[in-house]
Scaffold this motif. Structure first.
Motif, PDB file in Angstrom:
ATOM      1  N   LYS B 197       1.106  -1.323   0.105  1.00 58.22           N
ATOM      2  CA  LYS B 197      -0.097   0.402   0.047  1.00 58.22           C
ATOM      3  C   LYS B 197       0.416   1.047  -0.169  1.00 58.22           C
ATOM      4  CE  LYS B 197      -2.204  -3.466   2.959  1.00 58.22           C
ATOM      5  NZ  LYS B 197      -2.461  -3.639   4.066  1.00 58.22           N
ATOM      6  N   LEU B 220       7.531  -3.722  13.777  1.00 60.53           N
ATOM      7  CA  LEU B 220       6.535  -4.067  14.801  1.00 60.53           C
ATOM      8  C   LEU B 220       5.419  -3.998  13.130  1.00 60.53           C
ATOM      9  CD1 LEU B 220       5.043  -3.810  17.235  1.00 60.53           C
ATOM     10  CD2 LEU B 220       4.574  -1.635  16.571  1.00 60.53           C
ATOM     11  N   TYR B 221       5.593  -2.868  12.168  1.00 60.26           N
ATOM     12  CA  TYR B 221       5.235  -2.196  11.633  1.00 60.26           C
ATOM     13  C   TYR B 221       4.614  -4.244  10.197  1.00 60.26           C
ATOM     14  CZ  TYR B 221       3.063   0.209   7.121  1.00 60.26           C
ATOM     15  OH  TYR B 221       2.261   0.003   6.167  1.00 60.26           O
ATOM     16  N   GLN B 224       3.024  -7.171  12.317  1.00 62.63           N
ATOM     17  CA  GLN B 224       1.872  -7.036  12.457  1.00 62.63           C
ATOM     18  C   GLN B 224       1.225  -7.210  11.454  1.00 62.63           C
ATOM     19  OE1 GLN B 224       0.858  -3.844  15.792  1.00 62.63           O
ATOM     20  NE2 GLN B 224       1.991  -6.129  17.188  1.00 62.63           N
ATOM     21  N   SER B 225       1.497  -6.045  10.349  1.00 65.30           N
ATOM     22  CA  SER B 225       0.241  -6.200   9.408  1.00 65.30           C
ATOM     23  C   SER B 225       0.705  -7.018   8.148  1.00 65.30           C
ATOM     24  CB  SER B 225       1.106  -5.157   7.897  1.00 65.30           C
ATOM     25  OG  SER B 225       2.198  -5.191   8.098  1.00 65.30           O
ATOM     26  N   HIS B 228      -1.705  -9.719  10.018  1.00 59.23           N
ATOM     27  CA  HIS B 228      -3.412  -8.434   9.516  1.00 59.23           C
ATOM     28  C   HIS B 228      -3.684  -9.506   8.343  1.00 59.23           C
ATOM     29  CE1 HIS B 228      -6.517  -5.786  10.205  1.00 59.23           C
ATOM     30  NE2 HIS B 228      -6.378  -5.775   8.702  1.00 59.23           N
ATOM     31  N   THR B 233      -4.730 -10.889  13.432  1.00 62.21           N
ATOM     32  CA  THR B 233      -3.932 -10.615  14.683  1.00 62.21           C
ATOM     33  C   THR B 233      -5.314 -10.777  16.033  1.00 62.21           C
ATOM     34  OG1 THR B 233      -5.118  -8.842  13.273  1.00 62.21           O
ATOM     35  CG2 THR B 233      -2.692  -9.446  13.387  1.00 62.21           C
TER      36      THR B 233
END
Lengths: 198, 245
Positions: B197, B220-221, B224-225, B228, B233
């Protein structure tokens, strides 16, 4: 017979009083959580699409955070164990400064959502909080999920975490504030000064 | 590299991956990062690329509608080229319907859509489901493995790194002899491979590189994404700020 009737009346009485008290005991329900986030999302949408300058946008976001978010809980969580070694004055100043910093940071980040449709899909009850799901729909058809965690533990219904496409704000803030504190040699006053400028 | 070499490397890594995943016991939501110091070196390099090239590129893209159109076209071409990968992996994940739709979308966009420049299929309600071998491994029950930050590509889990190697075999660019040219064009739009994105979340990416510990934020980004995306998540993303520290 007599005893039974008295027992029956007493049960009815207790049930009735429970019924009357119940709405006060349950201060937060899914409808209220949903309404809170609906309002917050409306304010965010209006603000980012207003064409305002960055400075004006940050003022808007600070108001949005004050109104809808439990900034104190977020700030304390971001500061982590360092809260215990800080004086009450330092903690208070940290919270106020942190609110401004948070508004600037997320005000900037939420500009990515300009022009997109924001839809609140509804709230779901979790163990000790409510989770409200909103969807950001971009013109190219892609969709982002934003989850809002809402609680009334502060005494008011407020959100205490935002999870944007899986990325947890509290996790991210703990890392950021922790790194800044370390950069300032563990000095909370220096940390506050730095946050005020960024 | 031939496909055979890819497969040999992939099988070898798969064995290595399952071996090391068994040894690590993690609290749900944590990220295994035993190679942090090596990863941080790659991150410094990626940050240098971002600061000297990508940040300005993104800012320009935001302000110029012309650039935005070009980036949409490149985006269309890239997603079309990735459709064969999607079709095969959907099938491997037990999603035959999505596999068929994705294959059909590729056929339509490559021909009527002039090599993927125009996304005709989506307009005709033929929606592809983009996926990769990393997700296939997840569906098959392979563990996430450790975190790896790769130069240029960005942060991925070990499972996804392996997935990318296998996916090269399903990438038309490899057969067209165009891997490099396309990768560079893509880099301008994507910066880190943690997301599809970028361009839309340029301010978020900027925030990562502006942060005090951009390595940890990027990690983290990325993780975690990706979790997800894989739909995993919900179970552990709750942090209670009200409990006593």
């Amino acid at each position: 017979m007599h005893v039974l009737r008295r027992f029956y009346l007493r049960v009815m009485g207790v049930a009735l009083s429970l019924l009357l008290v119940a709405p006060d005991v349950r201060a937060l329900d899914s409808q209220q959580a949903d309404a809170l986030i609906q309002n917050a999302v409306n304010d965010v949408y209006t603000s980012i699409n207003s064409g305002k300058s960055d400075q004006e946008l940050y003022v808007d976001f600070e108001n949005i955070f004050s109104r809808y978010a439990d900034v104190e809980a977020i700030a304390r969580s971001a500061l982590g164990p360092a809260v215990r070694s800080a004086t009450p004055e330092q903690v208070d100043l940290f919270i106020v400064t942190y609110r401004g910093y948070l508004a600037r940071k997320y005000g900037r980040q939420f500009r990515d959502l300009i022009g997109a449709d924001i839809i609140v899909e509804g709230a779901r009850e979790r163990k000790s909080y409510y989770e409200v799901l909103s969807k950001i729909k971009f013109s190219d058809g892609s969709v982002w999920d934003i989850l809002w965690h809402v609680s009334d533990k502060s005494g008011t219904n407020l959100f205490f975490n935002i999870i944007i496409t899986g990325i947890n704000m509290l996790s991210s803030e703990r890392i950021e504030v922790g790194a800044r504190l370390e950069r300032n040699g563990g000095n909370i006053d220096a940390l506050i000064e730095e946050l005020a400028k960024s | 590299m031939t496909i055979k070499t890819h497969l040999v490397i992939a099988l070898f890594s798969l064995t290595a991956l399952s071996a090391c995943s068994e040894g690590t016991v993690l609290v749900p939501g944590e990220i295994a990062d035993p190679d942090e110091s090596k990863n941080r070196q790659a991150h410094e390099f990626n940050k240098f690329i971002y600061e000297s090239f990508a940040r300005r590129q993104q800012e320009k893209q935001e302000t110029s509608p012309n650039k935005k159109n070009i980036s949409n076209i490149v985006g269309n071409i890239v997603s079309n080229i990735e459709a064969p990968r999607g079709a095969v992996n959907n099938l491997l994940q037990g999603r035959p319907q999505e596999a068929a739709q994705t294959a059909l979308s590729f056929a339509i966009n490559t021909t009527i859509g002039l090599g993927g420049i125009f996304d005709v299929a989506s307009k005709a309600q033929i929606n592809r489901r983009s996926t990769d071998f990393g997700e296939t491994l997840y569906v098959w029950g392979v563990g996430e493995g450790r975190y790896v930050e790769l130069p240029v590509i960005g942060g991925v889990t070990e499972r996804d790194a392996l997935g990318k190697v296998i996916d090269l075999g399903l990438d038309p660019r490899v057969y067209l002899g165009l891997p490099l040219g396309f990768s560079i064009a893509r880099l301008g739009l994507k910066i880190t491979n943690s997301t599809m994105k970028v361009g839309k979340n340029s301010n978020t990416v900027a925030a990562i590189f502006d942060s005090a510990d951009s390595y940890s934020q990027a990690r983290l980004y990325a993780v975690q994404s990706r979790r997800h995306e894989l739909g995993q998540t919900q179970t552990y993303n709750f942090i209670d700020p009200y409990k006593e520290e």
